[in-house]
Scaffold this active site. Sequence first.
Site, PDB file in Angstrom:
ATOM      1  N   SER A  61       6.958  45.763  36.081  1.00 11.23           N
ATOM      2  CA  SER A  61       7.680  47.052  36.023  1.00 11.23           C
ATOM      3  C   SER A  61       7.151  47.686  37.242  1.00 11.23           C
ATOM      4  O   SER A  61       7.861  49.006  37.417  1.00 11.23           O
ATOM      5  CB  SER A  61       7.483  47.534  34.732  1.00 11.23           C
ATOM      6  OG  SER A  61       8.651  47.443  33.844  1.00 11.23           O
ATOM      7  N   LYS A  64       9.261  48.916  39.794  1.00  8.95           N
ATOM      8  CA  LYS A  64      10.509  49.827  39.506  1.00  8.95           C
ATOM      9  C   LYS A  64      10.355  51.266  40.132  1.00  8.95           C
ATOM     10  O   LYS A  64      11.295  51.792  40.684  1.00  8.95           O
ATOM     11  CB  LYS A  64      10.620  50.157  38.108  1.00  8.95           C
ATOM     12  CG  LYS A  64      11.100  48.943  37.245  1.00  8.95           C
ATOM     13  CD  LYS A  64      11.015  49.274  35.802  1.00  8.95           C
ATOM     14  CE  LYS A  64      11.835  48.381  34.900  1.00  8.95           C
ATOM     15  NZ  LYS A  64      11.098  47.393  34.071  1.00  8.95           N
ATOM     16  N   TYR A 189      16.752  42.217  40.306  1.00 10.70           N
ATOM     17  CA  TYR A 189      15.967  42.861  39.479  1.00 10.70           C
ATOM     18  C   TYR A 189      14.790  41.857  39.134  1.00 10.70           C
ATOM     19  O   TYR A 189      13.477  41.958  39.056  1.00 10.70           O
ATOM     20  CB  TYR A 189      16.555  43.077  37.880  1.00 10.70           C
ATOM     21  CG  TYR A 189      15.570  43.610  36.863  1.00 10.70           C
ATOM     22  CD1 TYR A 189      14.881  44.863  37.091  1.00 10.70           C
ATOM     23  CD2 TYR A 189      15.365  42.886  35.837  1.00 10.70           C
ATOM     24  CE1 TYR A 189      14.137  45.229  36.100  1.00 10.70           C
ATOM     25  CE2 TYR A 189      14.318  43.121  34.901  1.00 10.70           C
ATOM     26  CZ  TYR A 189      13.628  44.606  34.883  1.00 10.70           C
ATOM     27  OH  TYR A 189      12.850  44.851  34.155  1.00 10.70           O
ATOM     28  N   TYR A 241       5.098  53.253  29.497  1.00 12.32           N
ATOM     29  CA  TYR A 241       6.125  53.021  28.646  1.00 12.32           C
ATOM     30  C   TYR A 241       6.099  54.100  27.616  1.00 12.32           C
ATOM     31  O   TYR A 241       5.909  55.280  28.057  1.00 12.32           O
ATOM     32  CB  TYR A 241       5.834  51.707  28.028  1.00 12.32           C
ATOM     33  CG  TYR A 241       5.437  50.494  29.127  1.00 12.32           C
ATOM     34  CD1 TYR A 241       6.874  50.024  29.743  1.00 12.32           C
ATOM     35  CD2 TYR A 241       4.430  49.864  29.415  1.00 12.32           C
ATOM     36  CE1 TYR A 241       6.661  48.898  30.635  1.00 12.32           C
ATOM     37  CE2 TYR A 241       4.499  48.738  30.177  1.00 12.32           C
ATOM     38  CZ  TYR A 241       5.686  48.344  30.879  1.00 12.32           C
ATOM     39  OH  TYR A 241       5.574  47.420  31.819  1.00 12.32           O
ATOM     40  N   VAL A 259       3.824  44.391  32.749  1.00 12.60           N
ATOM     41  CA  VAL A 259       3.637  43.373  31.930  1.00 12.60           C
ATOM     42  C   VAL A 259       2.796  42.084  32.663  1.00 12.60           C
ATOM     43  O   VAL A 259       2.286  41.320  31.835  1.00 12.60           O
ATOM     44  CB  VAL A 259       4.546  42.872  31.063  1.00 12.60           C
ATOM     45  CG1 VAL A 259       5.320  44.209  29.969  1.00 12.60           C
ATOM     46  CG2 VAL A 259       5.649  42.182  31.946  1.00 12.60           C
TER      47      VAL A 259
END
Length: 305
Positions: A61, A64, A189, A241, A259
């Site tokens: 992540s 991102k 992605y 998160y 993760v």
Amino acid sequence: MQEILEQIVTACRPYCSTGKVASYIPELSKADPFALGLALAGMDGKVYSAGDSDHPFTMQSIAKVVSLCLALMELGPELVFSKIGLESVADPFNSIFCLEKEGAFKPHNPFINSGSIVLASLLPFPDGDSKFEAILEMARSMTGNSTLNLNYDVFYSEKFTSDRNRSLAYFLKSTDSIEGDVEETLDIYFKQCSIEATAIDLAVMGATLAGNGRNPVTGEEVFPPEIAKIVRALMVTCGTYDGSGEFAVKVGLPAKSGVGGGIMATLPRRMGVAAYGPALDFRGNSAAGTKALEMLSEEADLRLF
Ligand code: GLU
């Protein structure tokens, strides 16, 4: 500083046993749960590191942040935030429910999976390969590491097991939130998640955000200050998160976790810091990595809040 980092890694290694390595992407389960690394990059371009800080792992992540910086550069904030919100969510990062519940079918923010999948579809390049190449180039500029690349084992492992992300993407297609070929968008992605980096690379990435878009190691102006400002603010509210509130209280720095076990954090105008520890807490944040950053914030008085 070197000594402080080493002491913190030694003190925090026992916290590795409080977490669990992610296994829903089978390849990630091979990571050593007791690995722990810590790195810091200052505005003078000096880098300090301790423990497993040169051990490569996939950004997951944290990528991102990279695709958001690229999308803001290429499309501007107005267009990006007409398709994706700026709000935090209390639901997990891969929630389908949170997409549906308000009826607007707009992902709440660019740091949850649905938001980043929408970004991958929006990027204004002719095809999936060129979109991914642009993301990889942005990651290389932000880390100052021109050899960053894709870990194909993790990419295929996620591509062939990610029913949840596939469901999210087809749901987004059904609501016209993404255009074009769903599988091509998913590949972008999955590839961005599988870019491999070290804690040292991520500390430099944090320093680029701290330096308002200027990488202090290479001197490259990667993006303008307005983009750094937006991204840092979202890192505070949505970067770790549904644990972002607790992280802000305990560590006090804008940060983004993944993760794969990485956490990339930034202290505006002063430094980037990063931790690597693949054993995750129940929310998906590195257990020992969070503790190490908390200790570093305390000892070096880094808290923004
Ligand atoms: N590739 C991971 C997924 O989509 C990224 C999740 C994360 O790091 O939060 O499930």
